[in-house]
Scaffold this active site. Sequence first.
Site, short mmCIF file in Angstrom:
data_model
loop_
_atom_site.label_atom_id
_atom_site.label_comp_id
_atom_site.label_asym_id
_atom_site.label_seq_id
_atom_site.Cartn_x
_atom_site.Cartn_y
_atom_site.Cartn_z
N ASP A 67 34.10 45.04 40.44
CA ASP A 67 33.18 45.32 40.22
C ASP A 67 32.34 44.07 40.90
O ASP A 67 32.38 43.11 41.12
CB ASP A 67 33.32 44.60 38.82
N HIS A 84 34.17 51.16 29.24
CA HIS A 84 34.43 49.24 28.89
C HIS A 84 32.88 49.79 27.65
O HIS A 84 32.67 48.66 27.01
CB HIS A 84 34.35 48.38 29.06
N ASP A 85 32.28 50.15 28.18
CA ASP A 85 30.34 50.64 27.60
C ASP A 85 30.36 51.64 26.44
O ASP A 85 29.52 51.56 25.70
CB ASP A 85 29.84 50.56 28.46
N GLU A 108 26.99 52.41 39.82
CA GLU A 108 26.46 52.94 37.97
C GLU A 108 24.93 53.04 37.96
O GLU A 108 24.27 52.01 38.03
CB GLU A 108 27.00 51.57 37.19
N ASP A 132 26.99 47.05 39.27
CA ASP A 132 26.38 47.14 38.39
C ASP A 132 25.43 47.52 38.23
O ASP A 132 24.27 47.29 39.06
CB ASP A 132 26.98 45.79 37.62
C1 NOJ Z 1 26.91 47.14 33.02
C2 NOJ Z 1 27.93 46.68 32.62
O1 NOJ Z 1 28.71 48.30 31.98
C3 NOJ Z 1 27.99 46.04 31.36
O2 NOJ Z 1 29.40 45.77 30.37
C4 NOJ Z 1 27.00 44.85 31.30
O3 NOJ Z 1 26.55 44.60 30.14
C5 NOJ Z 1 25.47 45.22 31.79
N1 NOJ Z 1 25.65 46.39 33.06
C6 NOJ Z 1 25.36 44.36 32.30
O4 NOJ Z 1 26.04 44.20 33.18
#
Ligand code: NOJ
Length: 540
Positions: free
Chosen positions: A98, A310-311, A247, A201
């Site tokens: 990541d 994970h989000d 992302e 990210d």
């Molecule tokens: C995206 C990540 O997937 C998330 O978990 C994170 O809180 C935010 N970016 C900030 O880095």
Amino acid sequence: MKTHWYKDAVIYQVYPRSFADGNGDGVGDIPGIIGKLDYLKDLSVDAVWLSPCYPSPNDDNGYDISDYRGIHPEFGTLDDWKALRDGLHARGMKLIMDLVVNHTSDEHPWFVESRKGKDNPYHDYYIWRDGSNGRHEPPNGWGACFGGSAWEWDETFRQYFLHLYSKKQPDLNWRNPKVRQEVADICNYWLELGCDGFRCDVIPQICKTFSADGKNDKNICADGWFDYIRELGERSWNNYDTMIVGECVGVDHKMAPNIHGEGTGLLDSVISFDHLPWSRNFRLPRWKEIIRRWQTLPEHCWWSQYWENHDQQRSVSRFVKPGFEKMGAKMLLTLEMFLRGTPYIYEGQELGMVNIKLCPDEFMDIQSVNMLRGAKNAIARFFKYRHLLMRARDHARTPMQWDNSPNAGFTTAPTPWMKVNPNYTTVNARTEAADPDSVLNYTKRLLRVRKGFVELLKHSQYTDLAPDSRRFYAYRQTVPDDKSLVVIALFGKTAKHFSLPEVLRGHQSRLVVSNNLNAPERLSDGRFLPYEVRVYELGR
Ligand code: NOJ
């Protein structure tokens, strides 16, 4: 240099804190992951995306990095990381790290220095700005993702610094060439160590443009973005056989062709957001239309296809009515595996893990905690709590369910860092391994079957066969003058008859995979069970 290996791959995401605890302290770690490499190999995944494992104060569970070249002691050492790399490579799997470079932790030495004085060489590594109209008011109206303003006042400088996420995650200033060189150096450091790519990210947000009156400020692919990404590719990514996946928050299918694609020097693949509906009551035709848009992008685009990470909440809890979890989990995985792009499996998705019912004080994620804290009164708190029960990021972060021993075999500590889902007694890897009809064994079969179709899926054209149907999702992946694949799935808790569209009649067909053991061997009209899916290969 690039072989585009990711086009053949299924990627498995490991959230290290929740995957497997090797040292019994209640927190997952790299030795824990190493202990599960044979499990991953047996699953037939081709690469692991490891969520951040760098030193971090953990305000946002590792997405706030205080040292880009180290490993958080909670997770182990750099030698452990090397052993993980070697263990994956020895089994023919790749390792994607990541890359979180929109922001650092406020405890990163760069930010600590940045705060020391305006003449400090690191001051300009971050985005410092005067208040609007010379007053003590934020420079613009941007909100932070975890609540409140995106601007934090600093009394020493009598200026604000920008943080699009928590105030412990100050945004880096990509306009500063030194910052861009630092990022390239970090990438090269990990690539030289043998990592195989990066999941970047919130990458569209890295640079910002500010207008005179604050009304046209931009933080998605703002001016300079394409140049900076290209520059980073030249200095780093393109010199190795990498997968660079962004992302892509704020990016829709219309923007996608410009920001990714072979030969353009930009991103290899895009992680989108708009294909994830908010609740179980989503409208199927609308959802299918969004997927169609991503599936029919120009050939050079390559989607990163996922239902979970994970989000996100667990996909079964998002798409499937209660009581049909097992069929639903298999159906969703099947739909995902035959879309064009690289599919991702998030840890536990292969078991059919579901959302957890937490009490308000059991949420651990900064976003959930801030949301509950920010509620102005008991009623607001109640609604926020209800919202979190469905949508909190915490649902994805409960410990992986390995077996039916205490704490699901995730840790030997009396208390894991986060509550284990009580359904672990039945939904767990060991129990499922012994059950031929389990989600786990189905996933293994599915991934093996998919391998036979990766060439087809690389070049196929996608057609939605029933765009207006509110119950069936049926699509076809066709390569002109060659075989094609037809996937038909029923959403909903009542059985229903599917009538074959004319275009599908008269072909030779063969059942490839289905979650119904009695599914017909040949493509035909027929009655589908709730959440049944069937995949057929069609002759020319
Ligand atoms: C995206 C990540 O997937 C998330 O978990 C994170 O809180 C935010 N970016 C900030 O880095």
